[in-house]
Design a protein around this motif. Structure first.
Motif, PDB file in Angstrom:
ATOM      1  N   ASP A 249       0.991  -1.264  -0.139  1.00  0.00           N
ATOM      2  CA  ASP A 249      -0.026  -0.059  -0.029  1.00  0.00           C
ATOM      3  C   ASP A 249       0.818   1.322  -0.040  1.00  0.00           C
ATOM      4  O   ASP A 249       2.119   1.135  -0.464  1.00  0.00           O
ATOM      5  CB  ASP A 249      -0.853  -0.087   1.339  1.00  0.00           C
ATOM      6  CG  ASP A 249      -0.247  -0.096   2.380  1.00  0.00           C
ATOM      7  OD1 ASP A 249       0.859   0.198   2.778  1.00  0.00           O
ATOM      8  OD2 ASP A 249      -0.832  -0.663   3.380  1.00  0.00           O
ATOM      9  N   ASN A 250       0.491   2.183   0.301  1.00  0.00           N
ATOM     10  CA  ASN A 250       1.317   3.504   0.313  1.00  0.00           C
ATOM     11  C   ASN A 250       1.485   4.024   1.998  1.00  0.00           C
ATOM     12  O   ASN A 250       1.874   5.034   2.214  1.00  0.00           O
ATOM     13  CB  ASN A 250       0.506   4.770  -0.145  1.00  0.00           C
ATOM     14  CG  ASN A 250      -0.883   4.930   0.291  1.00  0.00           C
ATOM     15  OD1 ASN A 250      -1.436   4.284   1.218  1.00  0.00           O
ATOM     16  ND2 ASN A 250      -1.408   6.260   0.085  1.00  0.00           N
ATOM     17  N   GLN A 254       3.459   7.410   4.098  1.00  0.00           N
ATOM     18  CA  GLN A 254       2.726   8.121   4.978  1.00  0.00           C
ATOM     19  C   GLN A 254       4.062   8.080   6.322  1.00  0.00           C
ATOM     20  O   GLN A 254       4.007   9.050   7.038  1.00  0.00           O
ATOM     21  CB  GLN A 254       1.454   7.353   5.510  1.00  0.00           C
ATOM     22  CG  GLN A 254       0.531   7.384   4.580  1.00  0.00           C
ATOM     23  CD  GLN A 254      -0.809   6.525   4.641  1.00  0.00           C
ATOM     24  OE1 GLN A 254      -0.965   5.948   5.667  1.00  0.00           O
ATOM     25  NE2 GLN A 254      -1.696   6.341   3.789  1.00  0.00           N
ATOM     26  N   ILE A 257       6.217  11.020   5.626  1.00  0.00           N
ATOM     27  CA  ILE A 257       5.703  12.204   6.156  1.00  0.00           C
ATOM     28  C   ILE A 257       5.689  12.147   7.890  1.00  0.00           C
ATOM     29  O   ILE A 257       6.071  13.299   8.392  1.00  0.00           O
ATOM     30  CB  ILE A 257       4.335  12.293   5.804  1.00  0.00           C
ATOM     31  CG1 ILE A 257       4.234  12.110   4.182  1.00  0.00           C
ATOM     32  CG2 ILE A 257       3.498  13.452   6.278  1.00  0.00           C
ATOM     33  CD1 ILE A 257       4.699  13.251   3.651  1.00  0.00           C
ATOM     34  N   ARG A 280       4.413  13.396  -0.619  1.00  0.00           N
ATOM     35  CA  ARG A 280       3.058  13.886  -0.164  1.00  0.00           C
ATOM     36  C   ARG A 280       2.001  13.301  -1.259  1.00  0.00           C
ATOM     37  O   ARG A 280       0.806  12.741  -0.481  1.00  0.00           O
ATOM     38  CB  ARG A 280       3.080  15.525  -0.196  1.00  0.00           C
ATOM     39  CG  ARG A 280       3.796  15.973   1.077  1.00  0.00           C
ATOM     40  CD  ARG A 280       3.323  17.440   1.028  1.00  0.00           C
ATOM     41  NE  ARG A 280       4.365  18.035   2.161  1.00  0.00           N
ATOM     42  CZ  ARG A 280       5.172  18.774   1.865  1.00  0.00           C
ATOM     43  NH1 ARG A 280       5.940  18.918   0.819  1.00  0.00           N
ATOM     44  NH2 ARG A 280       6.099  19.393   3.139  1.00  0.00           N
ATOM     45  N   LEU A 281       2.080  13.347  -2.559  1.00  0.00           N
ATOM     46  CA  LEU A 281       1.366  12.860  -3.522  1.00  0.00           C
ATOM     47  C   LEU A 281       0.980  11.591  -3.057  1.00  0.00           C
ATOM     48  O   LEU A 281      -0.254  10.936  -3.109  1.00  0.00           O
ATOM     49  CB  LEU A 281       1.775  13.151  -4.929  1.00  0.00           C
ATOM     50  CG  LEU A 281       0.640  12.518  -5.889  1.00  0.00           C
ATOM     51  CD1 LEU A 281      -0.647  13.077  -5.841  1.00  0.00           C
ATOM     52  CD2 LEU A 281       1.379  12.678  -7.277  1.00  0.00           C
ATOM     53  N   TYR A 282       2.203  10.624  -2.941  1.00  0.00           N
ATOM     54  CA  TYR A 282       1.869   9.185  -3.276  1.00  0.00           C
ATOM     55  C   TYR A 282       1.159   8.765  -1.617  1.00  0.00           C
ATOM     56  O   TYR A 282       0.442   7.529  -1.645  1.00  0.00           O
ATOM     57  CB  TYR A 282       3.008   8.406  -2.798  1.00  0.00           C
ATOM     58  CG  TYR A 282       3.585   8.409  -4.382  1.00  0.00           C
ATOM     59  CD1 TYR A 282       3.144   8.693  -5.557  1.00  0.00           C
ATOM     60  CD2 TYR A 282       5.191   8.099  -4.558  1.00  0.00           C
ATOM     61  CE1 TYR A 282       3.787   8.969  -7.062  1.00  0.00           C
ATOM     62  CE2 TYR A 282       5.623   8.155  -5.853  1.00  0.00           C
ATOM     63  CZ  TYR A 282       4.893   8.479  -7.017  1.00  0.00           C
ATOM     64  OH  TYR A 282       5.519   8.499  -8.278  1.00  0.00           O
ATOM     65  N   SER A 283       1.668   9.824  -0.538  1.00  0.00           N
ATOM     66  CA  SER A 283       0.957   9.192   0.885  1.00  0.00           C
ATOM     67  C   SER A 283      -0.611   9.546   0.800  1.00  0.00           C
ATOM     68  O   SER A 283      -1.154   8.905   1.647  1.00  0.00           O
ATOM     69  CB  SER A 283       1.750  10.117   1.814  1.00  0.00           C
ATOM     70  OG  SER A 283       1.170  11.541   1.712  1.00  0.00           O
ATOM     71  N   LEU A 284      -1.003  10.380   0.058  1.00  0.00           N
ATOM     72  CA  LEU A 284      -2.400  10.702  -0.084  1.00  0.00           C
ATOM     73  C   LEU A 284      -3.190   9.751  -1.216  1.00  0.00           C
ATOM     74  O   LEU A 284      -4.272   9.626  -1.183  1.00  0.00           O
ATOM     75  CB  LEU A 284      -2.939  11.834  -0.290  1.00  0.00           C
ATOM     76  CG  LEU A 284      -2.153  13.110   0.765  1.00  0.00           C
ATOM     77  CD1 LEU A 284      -2.255  14.545   0.217  1.00  0.00           C
ATOM     78  CD2 LEU A 284      -2.672  12.793   2.035  1.00  0.00           C
ATOM     79  N   ASN A 285      -2.565   9.314  -2.312  1.00  0.00           N
ATOM     80  CA  ASN A 285      -3.055   8.814  -3.351  1.00  0.00           C
ATOM     81  C   ASN A 285      -2.521   7.464  -3.784  1.00  0.00           C
ATOM     82  O   ASN A 285      -1.272   7.693  -4.674  1.00  0.00           O
ATOM     83  CB  ASN A 285      -2.862   9.835  -4.685  1.00  0.00           C
ATOM     84  CG  ASN A 285      -3.813   9.525  -5.702  1.00  0.00           C
ATOM     85  OD1 ASN A 285      -4.017   8.329  -5.937  1.00  0.00           O
ATOM     86  ND2 ASN A 285      -4.580  10.615  -6.300  1.00  0.00           N
TER      87      ASN A 285
END
Length: 321
Positions: A249-250, A254, A257, A280-285
């Motif tokens: 997963d991502n 996270q 961060i 940041r992008l990968y942590s959210l998406n």
């Protein structure tokens, strides 16, 4: 464990990408006539391995990375040393580190039973890495096939080409660029650290001597990774992704961060530098990460393959014919 693997295997986000912008000599359909059940054999074999030990998924993925970064994706990393041959297994980045060779041996045996002398160890490793990702909950993709196996290996290239867990961001970017992979590829591929574990000796300096780390996380990790003065604990393991070490997963991003990257090189991706926005992008998406990861895996799998009359199809992945 078996039920966990089964549930993860049906993860709803599955990317089925046919590679049109890849090495023209490789094709996902390469074995469609000569070994039509190849991918099912590899998937079933990997599923059996992961039911026994989920960590092997990360091990196989790492084997593929360590193979491709040393003279291309040619299964050279699988070769054993002999009295007259020094391979890559005992190079500094690999010794007491890479594992999963018995899984590749088992897959090769199953493939040979169905399609004798047809499928290379290099292609088996590429397919096994994809299945490891998919069976642990990640995306799937069509793997370009048609690689041959190397008749040699290079310990010196393994020592030189594989970036260490102490690498700076600049070193990481440079190491990947040398293989034709850009900084975005590098950050996406680093997301493979969302699964697997690492030995205390590889992250001890980060948790004891560095400041870009959450102090509570550092203290927590120190409980099972004693300081160097103790002379113990080198082989104690810790998950690379504290949130979900056996799920693709991502969570890794996270963790970054939150300043909970296990390696110095991990946290370098989120350290006020050029990759912060992508992390940041990968942590959210997850979808954005998965798409970029798939593209980078295909790109990495096309590093200097041996095709045509170059190399061989090994009968045993550990030794040349």
């Amino acid at each position: 464990m078996a039920s966990t693997i089964k549930n993860l295997a049906f993860f709803p986000l599955v990317f089925l990408l046919l590679c049109v912008d890849t090495n023209a000599q490789l094709s996902p359909l390469f074995y469609s006539r000569t070994c039509p059940n190849l991918q099912l054999i590899v998937r079933n074999s990997m599923r059996q391995a992961l039911v026994k030990e989920a960590r092997l998924g990360a091990s196989i993925l790492r084997l593929f990375f360590h193979d491709c970064f040393v003279n291309g994706c040619d299964a050279s990393v699988l070769l054993d040393d002999t009295a007259t041959f020094t391979g890559e297994k005992n190079a500094f980045p690999n010794k007491n580190s890479i594992r999963g060779f018995e899984v590749i041996d088992a897959i090769k045996s199953n493939v040979e039973t169905a399609c004798n002398g047809t499928v290379s160890c290099a292609d088996i490793l590429a397919l096994a890495a994809k299945e490891a990702v998919f069976l642990l909950g990640g995306p799937s993709w069509s793997v370009p096939l048609g690689r041959n196996d190397a008749r040699t290996a290079s310990q010196s290239a393994a020592n030189t080409n594989l970036p260490p867990p102490t690498a700076s961001l600049a070193t990481l970017i440079s190491s990947f660029a040398a293989q034709g992979l850009n900084a975005r590829d590098m950050t996406a591929l680093s997301g493979a650290h969302t699964i697997g574990q690492a030995r205390c000796t590889t992250f001890r300096t980060h948790i004891y001597n560095e400041t870009n780390i959450d102090p509570n996380f550092a203290t927590f990790r120190q409980r099972t990774c004693p300081g160097p003065a103790s002379g113990t604990g080198d082989d104690n393991l810790a998950p690379l992704d504290i949130r979900s070490p056996n799920g693709f997963d991502n969570g890794y991003f996270q963790d970054l961060i939150a300043r909970r990257g296990l390696f110095h090189s991990d946290q370098e991706l989120f350290n006020g530098g050029s990759q912060d926005a992508l992390v940041r992008l990968y942590s959210l998406n997850f979808r954005a990460f998965a798409n970029d990861f798939v593209n980078a895996m295909i790109k990495m799998g096309n590093i200097s393959p041996l095709t045509g009359s170059n190399g061989e199809i090994r009968k045993n992945c550990r030794v040349i014919n």
